[in-house]
Each structure stands twice: as C-alpha cells, then as structure tokens.
Design an enzyme around this catalytic site. Structure first.
Site, PDB file in Angstrom:
ATOM      1  N   LYS A   3       0.856  -1.183   0.000  1.00 48.48           N
ATOM      2  CA  LYS A   3       0.000   0.000   0.000  1.00 48.48           C
ATOM      3  C   LYS A   3       0.892   1.234   0.000  1.00 48.48           C
ATOM      4  O   LYS A   3       1.726   1.407   0.888  1.00 48.48           O
ATOM      5  CB  LYS A   3      -0.912  -0.007   1.217  1.00 48.48           C
ATOM      6  CG  LYS A   3      -1.760   1.248   1.321  1.00 48.48           C
ATOM      7  CD  LYS A   3      -2.799   1.129   2.408  1.00 48.48           C
ATOM      8  CE  LYS A   3      -3.581   2.419   2.540  1.00 48.48           C
ATOM      9  NZ  LYS A   3      -4.594   2.348   3.599  1.00 48.48           N
ATOM     10  N   LYS A  46      -2.194  -1.436  -3.874  1.00 43.05           N
ATOM     11  CA  LYS A  46      -3.058  -0.255  -3.811  1.00 43.05           C
ATOM     12  C   LYS A  46      -2.219   1.000  -3.886  1.00 43.05           C
ATOM     13  O   LYS A  46      -1.215   1.071  -3.181  1.00 43.05           O
ATOM     14  CB  LYS A  46      -3.814  -0.317  -2.487  1.00 43.05           C
ATOM     15  CG  LYS A  46      -4.659   0.866  -2.196  1.00 43.05           C
ATOM     16  CD  LYS A  46      -5.312   0.685  -0.860  1.00 43.05           C
ATOM     17  CE  LYS A  46      -6.051   1.946  -0.512  1.00 43.05           C
ATOM     18  NZ  LYS A  46      -6.520   1.929   0.838  1.00 43.05           N
TER      19      LYS A  46
HETATM   20  C1  PBG Z   1      -7.434   3.453   5.586  1.00 45.16           C
HETATM   21  C2  PBG Z   1      -7.689   3.285   4.143  1.00 45.16           C
HETATM   22  C3  PBG Z   1      -7.488   4.221   3.113  1.00 45.16           C
HETATM   23  C4  PBG Z   1      -8.025   3.652   1.959  1.00 45.16           C
HETATM   24  C5  PBG Z   1      -8.487   2.375   2.296  1.00 45.16           C
HETATM   25  N1  PBG Z   1      -8.254   2.164   3.644  1.00 45.16           N
HETATM   26  C6  PBG Z   1      -6.980   5.609   3.131  1.00 45.16           C
HETATM   27  C7  PBG Z   1      -5.640   5.888   3.653  1.00 45.16           C
HETATM   28  O1  PBG Z   1      -4.792   5.021   3.819  1.00 45.16           O
HETATM   29  O2  PBG Z   1      -5.414   7.070   3.927  1.00 45.16           O
HETATM   30  C8  PBG Z   1      -8.086   4.342   0.626  1.00 45.16           C
HETATM   31  C9  PBG Z   1      -9.139   3.870  -0.311  1.00 45.16           C
HETATM   32  C10 PBG Z   1      -9.451   4.788  -1.431  1.00 45.16           C
HETATM   33  O3  PBG Z   1      -8.813   5.842  -1.645  1.00 45.16           O
HETATM   34  O4  PBG Z   1     -10.404   4.463  -2.162  1.00 45.16           O
HETATM   35  N2  PBG Z   1      -6.259   2.997   6.111  1.00 45.16           N
END
Ligand code: PBG
Length: 341
Positions: free
Chosen positions: A209, A264
């Site tokens: 991520k 992601k």
């Molecule tokens: C939370 C999380 C996030 C997303 C999914 N879980 C945001 C972040 O890490 O700030 C992002 C999903 C999206 O942008 O559609 N940890």
C-alpha cells in the site's frame, strides 16, 4: 544496414507474411483468442456507512457514491448480491464525538462496523464481508496508528489492531483486511484471531500500500481528511518510487499468514500487480482507489471519455496485469454492464 527483412523487398509487390490482424477481423475470432476477461466474480464493492436511519450523504469528490445508514446499506447490498457481486468491503464514517487520540472506538463491539456486519449477515447472509483494519476512521489525528511524541508507533498500534480484528471477526466478518501498514501486524492478527477461535476467518493484507495522493476523496468519504490535515502517512505507507520493496512486503505478509494480498492504488501501480502475481502466485487483489474513481467520473462527466467503455477497460487492465479481483467503486455499475453484454 537495417535488420528489417521488409527492407530488402521492393515496395510495389510487398506484403507481410505474418498478419496479426487476421485474428482481429471479427468479434467471434476476437472472442475466441481473448486472453483475459472480467466477470462479476472479480468484483469487490467498497461501501461507506454512517449512523442514522434512512439517511444518505453524497460524497462530493466521488460523484454517485453515498454514505448510507445501515438500513439503506442493506438494500444496496441486496442489489449487489442479486447482481452476483461476491463481496463488499466496509468503511465507517465515525461520528466526530467518538474519535479519540488512541481510537478506542475501533474495538468497541457495538461500533458502526460491527453493527453493520451483524445486520448484513442477518439480512444478506450469502455475500462476503471484508473489513478494513486500521485506526484512521477512529483517531482525532487521522493516522492509522497511535501517535507518541509525534511518531506513529508500530508495536503498540499492532496490539490495538488485534483487538479491532477480533471484534470484527466476532461480529461475523469473513475477511480481515489490515490496511495500516504497520510491521508484523499480519502475524499478530493471525495469532490473535486463532487464539480467539477465529481460525476460519481469512486475512487479505494490504501488503503493498503506497503513500498515495489518490486517496484524497476516500478521506472525505470517511471524514478523516480534516483530522489528518496537512500530515501524511509516509512513515508507514510505501514510497511510490519502489517496487522491489513491494515484493519484500508481500513476502513478509505471506510468511506471517496472509491468505490473500493486495496492491493499492491500482492503475498507477499495474507494474507492481504484475510483479507480485508473477513472483508469488497467491490470490492477488488490486484496489482501484477513490482518486482513480474520481478521475474517470470527472472525465466522463465532461464528455471527454466514454464512461462505460473506460470502466470496463480499466477493470480488464487489472486482470491482464495479474489481479484475481478488484476493489472498485464501480462494482455495481460494472456488474450491470457485464450482464448486458
Ligand atoms: C485506511 C484506508 C485508506 C483507503 C483504504 N483504507 C486511506 C488511507 O490510507 O489514507 C483508501 C481507499 C481509497 O482511496 O479508495 N487505512
């Protein structure tokens, strides 16, 4: 001298011997040789929940996406199930008054997510439920972990994440999806789940991520944008310049017990999806995140892109890169498009 054999022939009688276009001549042959396909079975639908009854709140930066109260969400989930969507991913908008520096609401068995899981399991038992594990919906500072002296601390955070995972599993969640990027959390959560009698609950780790600017609209949707302010998540989410490091993150999560892994964001990271799938051959998912959704919607709304075609082309690109499935806000729309075709 050129290496091209075509250069040695005279152009008046020139014709190629090998013609890839033969296999593109009509739909039947294109269908016959197509290598990748998107089906409804590949779609996971992320949804936003809010408190209340019969309430919905549109999210300005994600046109067409709404936060729903549990009763309305159940109707939406029934539609998704009827379309054949296998699973949903739940994201709560926690009321501001319940946010704290240490995010204790995350492990309250009566929190919005847990109540939603129970309600969906009762009303729509045959759809899979995936729950995010991270503290950002619950903390006053909007970070995914606990902050001590200005630093997001790892090991103390992981203990809270384990508690969060257990209340979700107890409520009936099928798949725990840690999105926090703390070190060692997959192993710790696996142990905690097993010790609490939830060895059947799977883990889908957000293994690679990235610290991405494409999450902006999501932070509006769950209401963490204001909490986070000008801070970022670069001390735990990955640097967008790295892809070998993604393989290391995935290897660790698999070794710690992840059943499935995720990359992601999606489209800007297709190279990472491909490398991960090639290297590990484990079920690999990709998250087409909020910013990707917003971009496509904006271009389509302006008439610059054909909405239906780009949705399906993007989803196909994820499959071609090697993903087994896609988390996408387009899931319901895509399922309907796939049905028509
Ligand atoms: C939370 C999380 C996030 C997303 C999914 N879980 C945001 C972040 O890490 O700030 C992002 C999903 C999206 O942008 O559609 N940890």
């Amino acid at each position: 001298m050129s290496n091209n054999p075509n250069d040695s022939v005279s152009y008046s009688d020139w014709q190629p011997t090998i013609r890839p276009r033969r296999l593109r001549n009509s739909p039947w042959i294109r269908n016959l040789i197509s290598e990748h396909r998107v089906t409804v079975n590949d779609l996971i639908w992320p949804v936003f929940i809010q408190e209340g009854n019969n309430t919905r709140t549109p999210i300005a930066s994600m046109p067409g996406v709404e936060r729903l109260s549990i009763d309305l969400l159940i109707l939406a989930v029934k539609e998704a199930r009827d379309l054949g969507i296998p699973a949903i991913a739940l994201f709560p908008a926690t009321p501001t008054k319940l946010k704290t520096p240490d995010g204790e609401e995350s492990f309250n068995p009566e929190n919005l997510v847990c109540r939603t899981i129970r309600a969906i399991k009762a009303a729509v038992p045959d759809i899979g439920i995936i729950c995010d594990v991270a503290l950002d919906p619950y903390t006053t500072h909007g970070q995914d972990g606990l902050v001590r002296n200005g630093i997001v601390v790892n090991d103390e955070t992981v203990k809270v994440l384990c508690k969060q995972a257990i209340v979700q599993a107890r409520a009936g969640c099928d798949v725990i999806a840690p999105s926090d990027m703390m070190d060692g959390r997959v192993g710790a959560i696996r142990k905690a789940l097993d010790a609490a009698g939830f060895s059947h609950v799977a883990i889908l780790s957000y293994a690679a991520k990235y610290a991405s600017a494409f999450y902006g609209p999501f932070r509006d949707a769950v209401g963490s944008a204001n909490n986070l302010g000008k801070s970022d998540k670069k001390t735990y989410q990955m640097d967008p310049s790295n892809s070998s490091e993604a393989l290391r993150e995935v290897a660790l999560d698999i070794a710690e017990g992840a059943d499935m892994v995720m990359v992601k964001p999606g489209m800007p990271y297709l190279d990472v999806v491909a490398r991960v799938k090639d290297a590990f051959k484990v079920p690999t998912f990709v998250y087409q995140v909020s910013g990707e959704y917003a971009m496509l919607c904006a271009a389509a709304a302006n008439g610059w892109l054909d909405r239906e075609k780009v949705i399906l082309e993007c989803l196909l690109s994820f499959k071609r890169a090697g993903a087994d499935g896609v988390l996408t806000y387009f899931a319901v729309e895509a399922a309907k498009l796939l049905k028509v075709r």
